[in-house]
Enzyme design. Sequence first.
Site, PDB file in Angstrom:
ATOM      1  N   ASP A 171       0.704  -1.349  -0.289  1.00  0.00           N
ATOM      2  CA  ASP A 171       0.385  -0.143  -0.003  1.00  0.00           C
ATOM      3  C   ASP A 171       1.105   0.784   0.233  1.00  0.00           C
ATOM      4  OD1 ASP A 171      -1.941  -1.651  -0.381  1.00  0.00           O
ATOM      5  OD2 ASP A 171      -2.767  -0.872   2.326  1.00  0.00           O
ATOM      6  N   MET A 172       2.228   1.262   1.400  1.00  0.00           N
ATOM      7  CA  MET A 172       2.663   2.293   0.723  1.00  0.00           C
ATOM      8  C   MET A 172       4.091   2.434   0.293  1.00  0.00           C
ATOM      9  SD  MET A 172       2.028   2.841   4.986  1.00  0.00           S
ATOM     10  CE  MET A 172       2.368   4.809   5.753  1.00  0.00           C
TER      11      MET A 172
END
Length: 395
Positions: A171-172
Amino acid sequence: MQPSLSALAGLKILDLTRLLPGAFCSQILADHGAEVVKIEQPGEGDYNRSFEPLNKEESGSFLLLNRNKKSVTLNLKSAEGKEIFLKLVDQADVVIEGFRPGVMQRLGLDYDALSKRNPKLIMCAISGFGQDGPYRLVSGHDLNYMGFAGALQLYGTREKGPGVPGLATADMGGGSLMAVIGILMAVVARQTTGRGQFVDISMMDGAFAWLSYYAADWLFAKKEPYGGENPFLGGAACYNVFRCRDGKFLTLGVIEPHFWARFCDVAGQPDLKDRQWPTEAGRQALYDEVQAIFLTDTRDSWVKRLIDADVPAGPVNSMEEAFADPQIRHRQMVLEVDHPVEGRIPQLGFPVKLSDTPGRIDAPSPLLGQHNAEMLARIGYSQADVERLKAEGAM
């Protein structure tokens, strides 16, 4: 005194994303001066607003991911809501969206449509698997992307299988950070071409790209990297985690031979100096020996002795310990900001330190629709128009 100029001052961004990947991406840009306007669903807003734990009324994670942004509520399925968005696009530099591929096209708001109105527009789409390919419409979250990318098996052993990673790496790392890089690349390219472009970010692609070190095992030796086998996945005592006498843990990150020699001297075990990288049969035996050494004293005592001897080591801090850590504090990675509802709230600091145009917090996370009147005034709407549009469900 606050600096007068930020690195991204003047960059106007419309953020249609929800949840973590888009929020972290746009917060990085907002922290460095970009004007980020969150376009949120009327009444509900970003899903993350309701996630536990709540501070007073707002989600703690929302408060940590949305500072320095503005909020405008728009119903993009209504004709007037869509028209307002298009007028905002006319003045924007970047649009960020995180829907499944095809959603923006069905809304008539895809890159081809928007770039005809604003040829300089940069549009960044963050999705699980990218805008094309056999998985483009497959649903997923961080854990799924990590599994597809071959990254999840790095978090476990061959026998026990993988665990759930604590950090949202896909995600990051694969999404948010790759999106920031892609957007800024497109901004730089626009200075030469005069045109915007489409930035296609796949969180699976991003996680896969992070494999470069461990991919070497497979690409050049046809060997699967597993925990307990690869030396940097728990397969070597010199690069591992150990329990100490008080039940706390420390990290030992000794790769270079001279560091290993120093560790052996501090541990009072010079006979281990020629055993830094044992064969497969000797791995567990060496780990057990080193573990027994660390059980003779407390974590903090060992960490001090090792750091004083210039041996790469450190504590496995709890969250409480990390937030109180003197290096974290010195680097200003814990900040505070005043919020009109939540009061004075903590914030995580800026990981990118710029000498002349540093990041800064100018505002807390916005209330839902807080900037409706301000943003619509820019495109010719009155306060009465805003009230009418709200009553009609357009915003």
